[in-house]
Motif scaffolding. Structure first.
Motif, PDB file in Angstrom:
ATOM      1  N   PHE A 294     -86.302  48.223  -1.154  1.00  0.00           N
ATOM      2  CA  PHE A 294     -87.193  47.100  -0.626  1.00  0.00           C
ATOM      3  C   PHE A 294     -86.465  46.066  -1.705  1.00  0.00           C
ATOM      4  O   PHE A 294     -86.278  46.202  -3.122  1.00  0.00           O
ATOM      5  CB  PHE A 294     -88.447  47.450  -1.008  1.00  0.00           C
ATOM      6  CG  PHE A 294     -89.336  46.248  -0.683  1.00  0.00           C
ATOM      7  CD1 PHE A 294     -89.534  45.751   0.530  1.00  0.00           C
ATOM      8  CD2 PHE A 294     -90.152  45.422  -1.708  1.00  0.00           C
ATOM      9  CE1 PHE A 294     -90.403  44.522   0.639  1.00  0.00           C
ATOM     10  CE2 PHE A 294     -90.711  44.424  -1.363  1.00  0.00           C
ATOM     11  CZ  PHE A 294     -90.944  43.883  -0.403  1.00  0.00           C
ATOM     12  N   THR A 295     -86.447  44.712  -1.251  1.00  0.00           N
ATOM     13  CA  THR A 295     -85.853  43.671  -1.889  1.00  0.00           C
ATOM     14  C   THR A 295     -86.711  42.325  -1.742  1.00  0.00           C
ATOM     15  O   THR A 295     -87.539  42.361  -0.508  1.00  0.00           O
ATOM     16  CB  THR A 295     -84.552  43.271  -1.438  1.00  0.00           C
ATOM     17  OG1 THR A 295     -84.270  42.934  -0.016  1.00  0.00           O
ATOM     18  CG2 THR A 295     -83.562  44.277  -1.753  1.00  0.00           C
TER      19      THR A 295
ATOM     20  N   ASP B 204     -82.562  40.661   5.088  1.00  0.00           N
ATOM     21  CA  ASP B 204     -83.493  40.062   4.761  1.00  0.00           C
ATOM     22  C   ASP B 204     -84.438  38.902   5.690  1.00  0.00           C
ATOM     23  O   ASP B 204     -83.345  38.359   6.339  1.00  0.00           O
ATOM     24  CB  ASP B 204     -83.608  39.896   3.280  1.00  0.00           C
ATOM     25  CG  ASP B 204     -82.739  38.696   3.041  1.00  0.00           C
ATOM     26  OD1 ASP B 204     -81.998  39.122   1.957  1.00  0.00           O
ATOM     27  OD2 ASP B 204     -82.504  37.569   3.438  1.00  0.00           O
TER      28      ASP B 204
ATOM     29  N   MET C 246     -84.511  44.404   2.876  1.00  0.00           N
ATOM     30  CA  MET C 246     -83.910  45.863   2.365  1.00  0.00           C
ATOM     31  C   MET C 246     -82.440  45.806   1.917  1.00  0.00           C
ATOM     32  O   MET C 246     -81.531  45.040   2.175  1.00  0.00           O
ATOM     33  CB  MET C 246     -84.037  46.758   3.439  1.00  0.00           C
ATOM     34  CG  MET C 246     -83.478  46.416   4.561  1.00  0.00           C
ATOM     35  SD  MET C 246     -82.751  47.897   5.821  1.00  0.00           S
ATOM     36  CE  MET C 246     -81.128  48.264   5.235  1.00  0.00           C
TER      37      MET C 246
ATOM     38  N   SER D 124     -88.583  38.790   2.193  1.00  0.00           N
ATOM     39  CA  SER D 124     -88.533  40.299   2.045  1.00  0.00           C
ATOM     40  C   SER D 124     -87.375  40.989   2.900  1.00  0.00           C
ATOM     41  O   SER D 124     -87.048  40.614   3.815  1.00  0.00           O
ATOM     42  CB  SER D 124     -89.801  41.051   2.216  1.00  0.00           C
ATOM     43  OG  SER D 124     -89.965  40.867   3.769  1.00  0.00           O
TER      44      SER D 124
END
Length: 143
Positions: free
Chosen positions: A76-77, A36, A59, A57
């Motif tokens: 997606f994180t 991220d 992954m 943001s």
């Protein structure tokens, strides 16, 4: 009031042990990889103790087997949290952080909150302060 901000990138990977709760058998390790990019905002400016808030943001790639099925997905994180940085001299800084890395649902996996409490150390190597040059004032330091 805008007092300071910076960007930070983070990546980590692990092989975590997995156990089937129903049968008590150990399964193959789960492979996890995070990456991220975060924006850190320091509301106290350039002080020795620097509290900050962060949001970003990224992954999460997760790959594991259950007793009946294989799961492999990239989610997606959105990491968000707070931290404290302590500057000890000009070359060393200590950093403490409480972070929730929220992974959104995708396919067969449900949403996940991955909460972490971390500590780290920054060591700054090389050059001193950079100087500005003509046509700017050559005596001014850029931090």
């Amino acid at each position: 009031r805008w007092n300071g901000s910076t960007w930070s990138a983070f990546g980590a990977g692990t092989n975590a042990g997995v156990r089937d709760q129903l049968t008590g058998t150990d399964l193959d390790p789960a492979k996890l990889f995070y990456f991220d990019i975060n924006w850190l905002w320091y509301w106290t400016g350039d002080t020795r103790w620097r509290p900050y808030a962060l949001v970003g943001s990224g992954m999460l790639d997760i790959d594991f087997d259950s007793t009946t099925q294989r799961y492999h997905d990239t989610l997606f994180t959105v990491p968000f949290g707070v931290g404290m940085k302590y500057r000890h001299g000009t070359r060393l800084a200590l950093r403490f952080e409480l972070l929730d890395n929220y992974a959104f649902s995708s396919g067969q996996l449900s949403e996940m909150h991955n909460v972490s409490l971390t500590a780290g150390m920054e060591i700054r190597l090389g050059g001193g302060r950079s100087r500005s040059y003509w046509p700017w004032n050559p005596g001014r330091n850029w931090w």
